[in-house]
Design an enzyme around this catalytic site. Structure first.
Site, short mmCIF file in Angstrom:
data_model
loop_
_atom_site.label_atom_id
_atom_site.label_comp_id
_atom_site.label_asym_id
_atom_site.label_seq_id
_atom_site.Cartn_x
_atom_site.Cartn_y
_atom_site.Cartn_z
N LYS A 1 0.83 -1.21 0.00
CA LYS A 1 0.00 0.00 0.00
C LYS A 1 0.86 1.25 0.00
CE LYS A 1 -3.80 -2.44 2.20
NZ LYS A 1 -4.70 -2.66 3.36
N ASP B 1 -11.52 1.80 3.34
CA ASP B 1 -11.73 0.35 3.24
C ASP B 1 -13.19 0.04 2.93
OD1 ASP B 1 -9.34 -1.03 5.61
OD2 ASP B 1 -9.50 -1.33 3.46
N GLN C 1 -5.13 -2.07 9.42
CA GLN C 1 -4.84 -3.35 8.77
C GLN C 1 -5.40 -4.50 9.60
OE1 GLN C 1 -3.67 -3.52 5.77
NE2 GLN C 1 -3.61 -5.75 5.67
N1 LIG Z 1 -7.81 -3.06 6.46
C1 LIG Z 1 -7.77 -4.11 5.61
N2 LIG Z 1 -7.23 -5.26 6.00
C2 LIG Z 1 -7.22 -6.32 5.13
C3 LIG Z 1 -7.74 -6.20 3.84
C4 LIG Z 1 -8.33 -4.96 3.48
O1 LIG Z 1 -8.87 -4.78 2.36
N3 LIG Z 1 -8.32 -3.95 4.39
N4 LIG Z 1 -7.66 -7.23 2.93
C5 LIG Z 1 -6.75 -8.37 3.21
C6 LIG Z 1 -5.30 -8.12 2.90
N5 LIG Z 1 -5.00 -7.20 1.83
C7 LIG Z 1 -5.18 -5.86 2.06
O2 LIG Z 1 -4.93 -5.37 3.12
C8 LIG Z 1 -4.27 -7.59 0.68
C9 LIG Z 1 -4.04 -8.93 0.39
C10 LIG Z 1 -3.25 -9.27 -0.72
C11 LIG Z 1 -2.68 -8.28 -1.50
C12 LIG Z 1 -1.80 -8.60 -2.65
O3 LIG Z 1 -1.36 -7.69 -3.34
N6 LIG Z 1 -1.47 -9.87 -2.83
C13 LIG Z 1 -0.51 -10.23 -3.87
C14 LIG Z 1 0.65 -11.02 -3.28
C15 LIG Z 1 1.28 -10.25 -2.15
C16 LIG Z 1 2.51 -11.02 -1.64
O4 LIG Z 1 3.56 -10.77 -2.24
O5 LIG Z 1 2.35 -11.86 -0.73
C17 LIG Z 1 -1.22 -11.07 -4.92
O6 LIG Z 1 -2.26 -11.71 -4.57
O7 LIG Z 1 -0.74 -11.06 -6.06
C18 LIG Z 1 -2.93 -6.96 -1.22
C19 LIG Z 1 -3.72 -6.61 -0.12
C20 LIG Z 1 -6.85 -8.70 4.69
N7 LIG Z 1 -6.66 -7.51 5.50
#
Ligand SMILES: Nc1nc2c(c(=O)[nH]1)N[C@@H](CN(C=O)c1ccc(C(=O)N[C@@H](CCC(=O)O)C(=O)O)cc1)CN2
Length: 287
Positions: A53, A120, A97
């Site tokens: 982020k 969010d 988060q």
């Molecule tokens: N306050 C929040 N917490 C959480 C959220 C949210 O939307 N708001 N969602 C999830 C986690 N999440 C964002 O925070 C999130 C998960 C995955 C990714 C992402 O870019 N994943 C990549 C791989 C990342 C890595 O290298 O491991 C992918 O899937 O290609 C971004 C955001 C729970 N918590």
């Protein structure tokens, strides 16, 4: 049939490029969008997501303020920090988060964020606005799923969409968003979960299957029918590897479209968070 890969990384980059002129326009009006991210504890996955982020903010020209707090942080201290950020004019978006350490009341914390800075989209005010079809901030992951379907011209009209999972941050809001569209599109939306009996009876009816159960490789080839569109929202760490809720190898030859993990829905969550932050900054200018 070999499924077409839905490239979330590429689409998320396109969306972030589309946001750049909007950010520049704000900066030219002396308004730099600002996002505050609060990370409590040292969950390794959360640290990666928060870093992603921050990097997205840096690339877009958004001011990013990170508060990294120890896992022992008291509820009162966290609420006071949110008060400060709610009143900080340089901050247009605030997120805490998830998940939080168990001693913290997640609802109390999230509900303390000013709904007009809730990028969010988790605050009841924003979920209520979504429910009545008049949203301010859409939850980032559900919005990202919707954007992927839209940009790959995958229409839900007269289709049966099955969502597996009923979390507050994906399954429930996503079902609300799709129900809003389903009215006009004559679509059917079904919500299942890990406790659903005879799950296959439901998932095999899906034209579009969205897996958001938080259960690694739960959706296998036997649970889907030929030609289904598969959207994998899962982000599970298994033996230090990131896997989705879909058993990709057993599904990829049956599905017509599929999102990979990583590289599918995950990056879209970040892109839509940027979009919500820019929107919040624009709202302070134009209301
Ligand atoms: N306050 C929040 N917490 C959480 C959220 C949210 O939307 N708001 N969602 C999830 C986690 N999440 C964002 O925070 C999130 C998960 C995955 C990714 C992402 O870019 N994943 C990549 C791989 C990342 C890595 O290298 O491991 C992918 O899937 O290609 C971004 C955001 C729970 N918590």
């Amino acid at each position: 049939m070999k499924a077409t890969l839905i490239d979330g990384k590429k689409v998320s980059q396109e969306i972030r490029e589309e946001l750049k002129p909007r950010v520049q326009n704000l900066i030219q009006q002396d308004l730099k969008p600002g996002l505050a991210v609060i990370l409590v504890g040292d969950d390794p996955a959360s640290q990666v997501y928060v870093r992603n982020k921050e990097k997205a903010c840096e690339k877009l020209g958004v001011y990013s303020l990170k508060h990294q707090l120890p896992s022992t942080t008291s509820q009162n201290d966290l609420l006071h920090l949110i008060d400060e950020l709610n009143n900080n004019p340089a901050i247009h978006g605030i997120l805490v988060q998830l998940p939080l350490p168990k001693h913290l009341d997640e609802k109390k914390i999230l509900y303390h964020i000013n709904p007009l800075k809730d990028v969010d989209g988790f605050h009841p005010y924003n979920l209520g606005r979504l429910m009545i079809g008049d949203p301010i901030f859409l939850p980032c992951t559900p919005w990202g799923v919707q954007e992927l379907l839209s940009r790959y011209q995958i229409d839900i009209s007269r289709k049966h969409v099955v969502i597996v999972g009923r979390s507050n941050i994906v399954g429930k809001p996503l079902s609300m968003m799709l129900v809003q569209k389903a009215k006009a599109a004559n679509a059917t939306i079904t919500i299942c979960h890990t406790g659903t009996e005879n799950l296959a009876q439901h998932t095999q009816m899906a034209d579009i299957l969205i897996a958001a159960a938080g259960s690694p490789k739960m959706i296998t080839g036997e649970l889907i029918r030929e030609g289904v569109v598969v959207i994998d929202v899962g982000i599970n760490k298994v033996e230090d590897k990131l896997v989705g809720d879909v058993d990709f190898d057993s599904v990829v030859d049956k599905a017509s479209f599929i999102t990979p993990v990583p590289g599918g829905v995950g990056p879209m969550t970040i892109a839509m968070l940027m979009a919500n932050t820019v929107k919040s900054a624009e709202r302070t200018l134009h209301g």
